[in-house]
Write a protein that holds these residues in place. Structure first.
Motif, PDB file in Angstrom:
ATOM      1  N   GLY A 114       0.811  -1.220   0.000  1.00 52.82           N
ATOM      2  CA  GLY A 114       0.000   0.000   0.000  1.00 52.82           C
ATOM      3  C   GLY A 114       0.832   1.252   0.000  1.00 52.82           C
ATOM      4  O   GLY A 114       0.398   2.308  -0.454  1.00 52.82           O
ATOM      5  N   SER A 115       2.033   1.164   0.512  1.00 50.66           N
ATOM      6  CA  SER A 115       2.959   2.290   0.471  1.00 50.66           C
ATOM      7  C   SER A 115       4.050   1.973  -0.538  1.00 50.66           C
ATOM      8  O   SER A 115       4.751   0.962  -0.417  1.00 50.66           O
ATOM      9  N   LYS A 116       4.183   2.816  -1.532  1.00 49.32           N
ATOM     10  CA  LYS A 116       5.219   2.589  -2.540  1.00 49.32           C
ATOM     11  C   LYS A 116       6.603   2.606  -1.915  1.00 49.32           C
ATOM     12  O   LYS A 116       7.514   1.895  -2.355  1.00 49.32           O
ATOM     13  N   SER A 117       6.797   3.434  -0.891  1.00 47.07           N
ATOM     14  CA  SER A 117       8.099   3.492  -0.223  1.00 47.07           C
ATOM     15  C   SER A 117       8.395   2.178   0.480  1.00 47.07           C
ATOM     16  O   SER A 117       9.485   1.593   0.319  1.00 47.07           O
ATOM     17  N   ALA A 118       7.438   1.689   1.274  1.00 50.10           N
ATOM     18  CA  ALA A 118       7.640   0.429   1.982  1.00 50.10           C
ATOM     19  C   ALA A 118       7.823  -0.711   0.997  1.00 50.10           C
ATOM     20  O   ALA A 118       8.651  -1.612   1.214  1.00 50.10           O
ATOM     21  N   ALA A 119       7.072  -0.691  -0.101  1.00 48.02           N
ATOM     22  CA  ALA A 119       7.180  -1.743  -1.107  1.00 48.02           C
ATOM     23  C   ALA A 119       8.588  -1.803  -1.684  1.00 48.02           C
ATOM     24  O   ALA A 119       9.155  -2.892  -1.869  1.00 48.02           O
ATOM     25  N   LYS A 120       9.156  -0.650  -1.951  1.00 50.48           N
ATOM     26  CA  LYS A 120      10.505  -0.637  -2.524  1.00 50.48           C
ATOM     27  C   LYS A 120      11.535  -1.146  -1.516  1.00 50.48           C
ATOM     28  O   LYS A 120      12.503  -1.826  -1.894  1.00 50.48           O
ATOM     29  N   ASN A 121      11.327  -0.854  -0.247  1.00 53.02           N
ATOM     30  CA  ASN A 121      12.233  -1.380   0.779  1.00 53.02           C
ATOM     31  C   ASN A 121      12.161  -2.906   0.840  1.00 53.02           C
ATOM     32  O   ASN A 121      13.186  -3.590   0.951  1.00 53.02           O
ATOM     33  N   ILE A 122      10.951  -3.437   0.751  1.00 58.25           N
ATOM     34  CA  ILE A 122      10.768  -4.898   0.780  1.00 58.25           C
ATOM     35  C   ILE A 122      11.417  -5.532  -0.443  1.00 58.25           C
ATOM     36  O   ILE A 122      12.104  -6.561  -0.351  1.00 58.25           O
ATOM     37  N   MET A 123      11.206  -4.937  -1.605  1.00 56.60           N
ATOM     38  CA  MET A 123      11.764  -5.499  -2.837  1.00 56.60           C
ATOM     39  C   MET A 123      13.289  -5.424  -2.851  1.00 56.60           C
ATOM     40  O   MET A 123      13.958  -6.297  -3.387  1.00 56.60           O
ATOM     41  N   GLU A 124      13.800  -4.361  -2.261  1.00 57.78           N
ATOM     42  CA  GLU A 124      15.257  -4.225  -2.181  1.00 57.78           C
ATOM     43  C   GLU A 124      15.859  -5.378  -1.377  1.00 57.78           C
ATOM     44  O   GLU A 124      16.871  -5.968  -1.766  1.00 57.78           O
ATOM     45  N   LYS A 125      15.193  -5.737  -0.269  1.00 59.85           N
ATOM     46  CA  LYS A 125      15.665  -6.841   0.562  1.00 59.85           C
ATOM     47  C   LYS A 125      15.501  -8.184  -0.141  1.00 59.85           C
ATOM     48  O   LYS A 125      16.250  -9.129   0.123  1.00 59.85           O
ATOM     49  N   ALA A 126      14.498  -8.266  -1.057  1.00 59.86           N
ATOM     50  CA  ALA A 126      14.259  -9.516  -1.793  1.00 59.86           C
ATOM     51  C   ALA A 126      15.096  -9.589  -3.072  1.00 59.86           C
ATOM     52  O   ALA A 126      14.919 -10.503  -3.880  1.00 59.86           O
ATOM     53  N   ASN A 127      16.000  -8.620  -3.259  1.00 59.63           N
ATOM     54  CA  ASN A 127      16.891  -8.571  -4.427  1.00 59.63           C
ATOM     55  C   ASN A 127      16.144  -8.435  -5.757  1.00 59.63           C
ATOM     56  O   ASN A 127      16.564  -8.964  -6.786  1.00 59.63           O
ATOM     57  N   VAL A 128      15.013  -7.717  -5.708  1.00 60.81           N
ATOM     58  CA  VAL A 128      14.294  -7.379  -6.935  1.00 60.81           C
ATOM     59  C   VAL A 128      14.846  -6.035  -7.414  1.00 60.81           C
ATOM     60  O   VAL A 128      14.939  -5.098  -6.621  1.00 60.81           O
ATOM     61  N   PRO A 129      15.251  -5.897  -8.687  1.00 61.45           N
ATOM     62  CA  PRO A 129      15.888  -4.663  -9.150  1.00 61.45           C
ATOM     63  C   PRO A 129      14.964  -3.438  -9.050  1.00 61.45           C
ATOM     64  O   PRO A 129      13.772  -3.520  -9.361  1.00 61.45           O
ATOM     65  N   LEU A 130      15.531  -2.318  -8.586  1.00 63.31           N
ATOM     66  CA  LEU A 130      14.755  -1.092  -8.369  1.00 63.31           C
ATOM     67  C   LEU A 130      15.316   0.069  -9.181  1.00 63.31           C
ATOM     68  O   LEU A 130      16.518   0.153  -9.425  1.00 63.31           O
ATOM     69  N   VAL A 131      14.441   0.996  -9.569  1.00 64.21           N
ATOM     70  CA  VAL A 131      14.870   2.247 -10.186  1.00 64.21           C
ATOM     71  C   VAL A 131      15.501   3.108  -9.104  1.00 64.21           C
ATOM     72  O   VAL A 131      14.981   3.182  -7.987  1.00 64.21           O
ATOM     73  N   PRO A 132      16.620   3.780  -9.390  1.00 59.06           N
ATOM     74  CA  PRO A 132      17.215   4.679  -8.389  1.00 59.06           C
ATOM     75  C   PRO A 132      16.207   5.724  -7.933  1.00 59.06           C
ATOM     76  O   PRO A 132      15.458   6.280  -8.746  1.00 59.06           O
ATOM     77  N   GLY A 133      16.155   5.986  -6.623  1.00 62.78           N
ATOM     78  CA  GLY A 133      15.216   6.972  -6.133  1.00 62.78           C
ATOM     79  C   GLY A 133      15.261   7.111  -4.628  1.00 62.78           C
ATOM     80  O   GLY A 133      16.042   6.447  -3.937  1.00 62.78           O
ATOM     81  N   TYR A 134      14.416   8.005  -4.114  1.00 63.84           N
ATOM     82  CA  TYR A 134      14.297   8.227  -2.674  1.00 63.84           C
ATOM     83  C   TYR A 134      12.884   7.854  -2.240  1.00 63.84           C
ATOM     84  O   TYR A 134      11.905   8.341  -2.811  1.00 63.84           O
ATOM     85  N   HIS A 135      12.781   6.969  -1.252  1.00 64.72           N
ATOM     86  CA  HIS A 135      11.471   6.587  -0.731  1.00 64.72           C
ATOM     87  C   HIS A 135      11.554   6.477   0.786  1.00 64.72           C
ATOM     88  O   HIS A 135      11.081   5.527   1.392  1.00 64.72           O
ATOM     89  N   GLY A 136      12.159   7.529   1.395  1.00 65.67           N
ATOM     90  CA  GLY A 136      12.368   7.534   2.838  1.00 65.67           C
ATOM     91  C   GLY A 136      11.226   8.155   3.620  1.00 65.67           C
ATOM     92  O   GLY A 136      10.264   8.677   3.064  1.00 65.67           O
TER      93      GLY A 136
END
Length: 674
Positions: A114-136
């Motif tokens: 539900g939160s794009k920021s939290a989602a990107k943090n989860i995907m980062e830990k799961a080694n799913v490639p992310l677009v560079p960005g800030y989601h703090g």
């Protein structure tokens, strides 16, 4: 399996769910607002419960009313469709508290994505490639801007609770950042009640490719191939296709496995979509996961042969997935075109009105139409302006694309402005046919799609003029047959004049430019031919009408066109696009009281979101004055020139009728010009 389900939605998706439920022998309950009391989904369902006034925040978004309707009718489960409550974790939790099955993922998965920021943090830990960005978590404007400055422009601002393009802005330079952030936060708060933002690097030539995933509660997960959704306007999808063009089996498997990894990282169940940006070099990056059924799910159904709504019901009822990954087979190619009540020539502003005529292409194994409206229904200001989804399938992309253009040429809608002509031009454009597509496709091919080419118009104008003359002949003949005096000169339409050539004088307009046309009938009867003069150029023409099809021979070139007419508009559907003209009729003085009072007019029905200026304020050309919202879309009213705001007639929160004067405005004259 459930005996009865409630559908917490409206329009085409509610009708879509009801169709599958009926096929499965499951009873359905609809909910409706004041605006929807006679709508199609209400009449299709076995039962229907009234839940409130027309604004969605007073009806479809009230979870307690929806749950009360389910309890009252004995529904065992609730299908949320998409939008409204479909990704609302609190609603999902409330369903569980009442022992009602939510046909969707568990609360934890909705909250995680539900939160794009939290989602990107989860995907980062799961080694799913992310677009560079800030989601703090630090949401100060300075921090977000610094992140944008550091990664370099252009950047994309996105509401973390967003979806459907809401709360999203491209920012191309540092100078645009403050205005873009304010607009994105305002829209996010209006749409989601949450203005938390993230910023990421904006890729300039990406494709938007998404993977359909499905998981059950028995640890099984599959991906049902991919969809290309790159063609967008206002960050909302226009035409989707499946599978994605140019996709190798290796890349498909790689993206599919990443999508499953994303779903498993949050303990997902049910239907979900993992969206990626696919770059030109074949690299891909996680964007977001939609924890619901997608609008474009029919193209996946067409190429896989699976009913995804049936899968949803079976998984929610505790069953295992109907197919394994090895059993799923990709077959053919499908397109979906979203048909909207909107004006592409006016920045895609949503339109409202009554569907006085609604004729669709004939449905078949190749053509499918998902809709929630009928002829005579109103397109209201309260909801998304989608009229229907047109879905086509065939063995290859080339064949499916031909079916799409043919079906679009057969669609007839009067009463509201639609995007059908725009879709036809897009689907028949050379870059689209040749797969030269990325997310900036519409902007890059603006002139092709909107047919702003005088040379092409010269080829189409004689056909439009000939159609008008031939159709007037046909109408006159029909009137004569029904008359007591069939030979009366008043029933002739051959422009007869005593001792003069039989000449029709016409005026056709395209893109605000008028063309004076003279049509001289040289012979009558079956051998009739016409000399058409346009801007000094002459065309020898013959033609025949067969319903909505005109066959013409112009200067020895024989061709055909499908014609659609409504009011004073004529659209010619041709192999190289659609060309729409306005038949300008003689001004008989009806508008003599028109004046140019200098006021700014509301371009649509809607709600005033914000008034950015005050009375007596000096403004500059292009300065934002007011912000309106209609059908989930924001529109900024800007100053047409330097001037002064004399008076403001609406305040934030007011409902505004299209055509209403918003404010009185006086242009500031340039005293330096002699």
């Amino acid at each position: 399996m459930f005996n009865k389900i409630l559908i917490a939605n409206r329009g085409e998706i509610a009708c879509r769910i009801i169709k599958t439920a009926k096929k499965m022998g499951v009873l359905t309950v609809a909910v409706y607002s004041d605006a929807d009391k006679e709508s199609l989904h209400v009449h299709m369902a076995d039962e229907a419960i009234y839940i409130g006034p027309s604004p969605s925040r007073e009806s479809y978004l009230l979870g307690d009313k929806v749950i009360a309707a389910a309890i009252k009718t004995g529904a065992q489960a609730i299908h949320p469709g998409y939008g409204f409550l479909s990704e609302n974790a609190d609603f999902c939790r409330a369903c569980a508290e009442q022992n009602i099955t939510f046909i969707g993922p568990p609360v934890g998965a909705i909250e995680a994505m539900g939160s794009k920021s939290a989602a990107k943090n989860i995907m980062e830990k799961a080694n799913v490639p992310l677009v560079p960005g800030y989601h703090g978590d630090d949401q100060s404007s300075a921090i977000i801007k610094q992140a944008a400055d550091d990664m370099g422009y252009p950047v994309l601002l996105k509401a973390t609770a967003g979806g459907g393009g809401k709360g999203m802005r491209q920012v191309w330079s540092e100078e645009e950042f403050a205005e873009g952030l304010a607009a994105a936060k305002r829209e996010a708060m209006s749409s989601f009640g949450d203005d938390t933002m993230l910023v990421e690097k904006y890729l300039t030539q990406p494709r938007h490719v998404e993977i359909q995933v499905f998981c059950d509660n028995h640890q099984n997960a599959v991906y049902l191939f991919e969809r290309d959704c790159s063609v967008q306007r206002r960050h909302q999808k226009v035409i989707e296709e499946a599978p994605a063009f140019g996709m190798s089996e290796e890349l498909r498997a790689k993206m599919g496995e990443s999508a499953i990894k994303s779903a498993q990282a949050i303990g997902y169940q049910g239907a979900g979509t993992v969206e990626f940006l696919l770059d030109v070099d074949g690299s891909f990056y996680f964007m977001e996961m939609n924890t619901r059924l997608q609008v474009e799910h029919p193209v996946t159904e067409m190429i896989s042969g699976q009913d995804l709504v049936e899968w949803q019901l079976r998984v929610a009822a505790g069953e295992m997935l109907p197919k394994t990954q090895q059993q799923l087979v990709l077959n053919g190619h499908a397109f979906e075109a979203r048909i909207y009540a909107e004006d592409p020539d006016n920045d895609f502003l949503p339109a409202t009105g009554k569907l006085s005529l609604l004729q669709t292409p004939i449905e078949s194994e190749h053509v499918r139409i998902d809709t929630g409206v009928r002829q005579g229904d109103e397109v209201s200001v309260f909801y998304d302006p989608m009229i229907a989804k047109l879905i086509v399938w065939d063995e290859s992309r080339e064949k499916a694309l031909k079916r799409l253009s043919k079906a679009l040429s057969e669609y007839r809608i009067n009463g509201v402005t639609t995007n059908i002509d725009f879709l036809y031009n897009l689907a028949t454009s050379k870059p689209f046919i040749e797969e030269d597509i990325d997310t900036s496709f519409i902007e890059k091919n603006n002139d092709l799609i909107f047919k702003d080419t005088k040379q092409i118009l010269q080829n189409e104008l004689p056909i439009a003029a000939l159609y008008l003359v031939l159709s007037s002949h046909k109408t006159a003949q029909q009137n004569a047959k029904q008359s007591n005096d069939p030979y009366s000169p008043w029933h002739k339409a051959n422009a007869w004049r005593l001792n003069e050539a039989h000449t029709h004088q016409l005026t056709l307009a395209h893109n605000s430019e008028e063309y004076a046309i003279e049509v001289e009938q040289m012979r009558q009867g079956s051998d009739a031919y016409y000399l058409i003069s346009i801007n000094g150029e002459q065309f020898d023409c013959q033609g025949t009408l067969n319903n909505e099809r005109i066959t013409v021979n112009i200067n020895g070139h024989r061709s055909q066109a499908t014609v659609s007419c409504w009011d004073n508009s004529i659209s010619l559907y041709r192999e190289n696009g659609v060309f729409t003209f306005t038949h300008v009729k003689a001004d008989c003085g009806q508008h003599e009281n028109d004046d140019s009072h200098g006021g700014l007019i509301a371009p649509m029905n809607g709600t005033m979101v914000s008034v950015l200026v005050k009375a007596d304020e000096l403004v500059t050309k292009g300065q934002p004055l007011l912000i309106m919202e209609a059908m989930k879309m924001e529109h900024t009213i800007k100053a047409p020139s330097d001037g002064i705001v004399n008076e403001i007639f609406f305040q934030a929160g007011d409902m505004v009728d299209g055509g209403s004067e918003l404010l009185a405005f006086s242009e500031q004259l340039d005293t330096n010009k002699a």
